[in-house]
Design an enzyme around this catalytic site. Sequence first.
Site, PDB file in Angstrom:
ATOM      1  N   GLN A  62      61.681  39.605  32.821  1.00  0.00           N
ATOM      2  CA  GLN A  62      60.673  39.884  31.794  1.00  0.00           C
ATOM      3  C   GLN A  62      59.913  41.140  32.221  1.00  0.00           C
ATOM      4  O   GLN A  62      58.974  41.078  33.011  1.00  0.00           O
ATOM      5  CB  GLN A  62      59.743  38.690  31.635  1.00  0.00           C
ATOM      6  CG  GLN A  62      60.465  37.378  31.327  1.00  0.00           C
ATOM      7  CD  GLN A  62      61.133  37.386  29.962  1.00  0.00           C
ATOM      8  OE1 GLN A  62      60.468  37.427  28.934  1.00  0.00           O
ATOM      9  NE2 GLN A  62      62.464  37.342  29.939  1.00  0.00           N
ATOM     10  N   ARG A 120      54.209  37.482  29.327  1.00  0.00           N
ATOM     11  CA  ARG A 120      54.573  38.892  29.235  1.00  0.00           C
ATOM     12  C   ARG A 120      55.829  39.060  28.385  1.00  0.00           C
ATOM     13  O   ARG A 120      56.632  38.131  28.229  1.00  0.00           O
ATOM     14  CB  ARG A 120      54.776  39.483  30.616  1.00  0.00           C
ATOM     15  CG  ARG A 120      55.981  38.960  31.368  1.00  0.00           C
ATOM     16  CD  ARG A 120      56.000  39.394  32.834  1.00  0.00           C
ATOM     17  NE  ARG A 120      55.623  40.771  33.016  1.00  0.00           N
ATOM     18  CZ  ARG A 120      54.412  41.175  33.453  1.00  0.00           C
ATOM     19  NH1 ARG A 120      53.493  40.274  33.761  1.00  0.00           N
ATOM     20  NH2 ARG A 120      54.143  42.447  33.597  1.00  0.00           N
ATOM     21  N   ALA A 152      54.098  32.802  23.539  1.00  0.00           N
ATOM     22  CA  ALA A 152      55.319  33.145  24.261  1.00  0.00           C
ATOM     23  C   ALA A 152      55.568  34.654  24.261  1.00  0.00           C
ATOM     24  O   ALA A 152      54.841  35.432  23.631  1.00  0.00           O
ATOM     25  CB  ALA A 152      56.501  32.397  23.641  1.00  0.00           C
ATOM     26  N   HIS A 153      56.634  35.042  24.962  1.00  0.00           N
ATOM     27  CA  HIS A 153      56.926  36.469  25.126  1.00  0.00           C
ATOM     28  C   HIS A 153      57.228  37.147  23.788  1.00  0.00           C
ATOM     29  O   HIS A 153      57.784  36.556  22.878  1.00  0.00           O
ATOM     30  CB  HIS A 153      58.061  36.694  26.124  1.00  0.00           C
ATOM     31  CG  HIS A 153      59.369  36.059  25.760  1.00  0.00           C
ATOM     32  ND1 HIS A 153      60.455  36.087  26.592  1.00  0.00           N
ATOM     33  CD2 HIS A 153      59.786  35.384  24.661  1.00  0.00           C
ATOM     34  CE1 HIS A 153      61.467  35.465  26.019  1.00  0.00           C
ATOM     35  NE2 HIS A 153      61.080  35.031  24.850  1.00  0.00           N
ATOM     36  N   ASN A 154      56.780  38.393  23.712  1.00  0.00           N
ATOM     37  CA  ASN A 154      57.029  39.289  22.573  1.00  0.00           C
ATOM     38  C   ASN A 154      56.249  38.944  21.308  1.00  0.00           C
ATOM     39  O   ASN A 154      56.427  39.590  20.280  1.00  0.00           O
ATOM     40  CB  ASN A 154      58.527  39.338  22.209  1.00  0.00           C
ATOM     41  CG  ASN A 154      59.409  39.552  23.404  1.00  0.00           C
ATOM     42  OD1 ASN A 154      59.062  40.316  24.306  1.00  0.00           O
ATOM     43  ND2 ASN A 154      60.534  38.867  23.456  1.00  0.00           N
TER      44      ASN A 154
END
Length: 351
Positions: A198, A218, A239-241
């Site tokens: 990540q 991240r 969560a990511h993104n």
Amino acid sequence: MSITIKLGQLAEFLGATLRGDKDKDITGLAALQEAGPGQISFLAKSQYRKFLVDAQAAAVLLKPADADSYTGDALLVPDPYLAYARISHFFDPKPKGVAGVHPTAVIADDAQVDPAASIGAFVVIESGARIAAGVTIGAHSFIGARCEIGEGGWLAPRVTLYHDVRIGKHVVIQSGAVLGGEGFGFANEKGVWQKIAQIGGVTLGDDVEVGVNTAIDRGALADTRIGNGVKLDNQIQIAHNVQVGDHTAMAACVGISGSTKIGKHCMLAGGVGLVGHIDICDGVYITGMTMVTHSITEPGSYSSGTAMQPAAEWRKSAARLRKIDDMARRLQKLEKAVETVTCADNRSSDG
């Protein structure tokens, strides 16, 4: 902490119409039915108007339309609840950080810490981090490499920022929050999960608030982004993104799966869940415990699930739900039978 402020000063600060003694001392805030001498209160909802009769408050924030309902000192404002929010900061007992670095803090040689920042006991600040003026970092917090914290930020004790987290101005982060933890990213190779690095970060805009034990992961490639003025309650998972638009608010225990985009001025009530890779447009309100499984393209209020009802009624409803497929098939048969009879009758009348 104690503070005394004149009623006239509050009126000037709010741009309110003052009715009463401008030199009266105000020493605190309280609910209408609990306020005593020296305390100011407010009437925001009509169901509390009954408490005006016996109110002991030093003054009350009122709408002009309610002015005749109260004979005591008052500040007349268009929105008493908003006025209460604005003056509440005068009476906030939260300790103010003292500029300087506690002797137990560990700060990398190349980290930049403004002299006007307050760095608490046992704080760790890693290489390349930048801390602006007026920032308070509470005891036992961790600031990872290359993090940036903008002017006037306030981090409670035990906040964790992994590397490459960038925070705007006047951001508040409560204890136990973790920003920049690794996103949940894996590729499946013949039944075996292979980890995906990540390599993105986390970016927060200005005036963001992050609640207790909330996690913002991240990004896998680009940063996870939280817009200006976003308010996040306790125990939220982002969560990511994920991208969250300006001035969106989320209540406790919301869970947002990866790569979902949420627009501006949205409200997500407690326990809402969103699947990944969907878009929510601006101006959406999602009621508590709703599960969002597809994109929302029109502003408005959305719900899923069943509302509370007495347990016995709920059990009956649940039993009926299990039979709904069978009921649908039976209904289709009845519709076909009715259609057959109707067609036969029509043919008879035509003959």
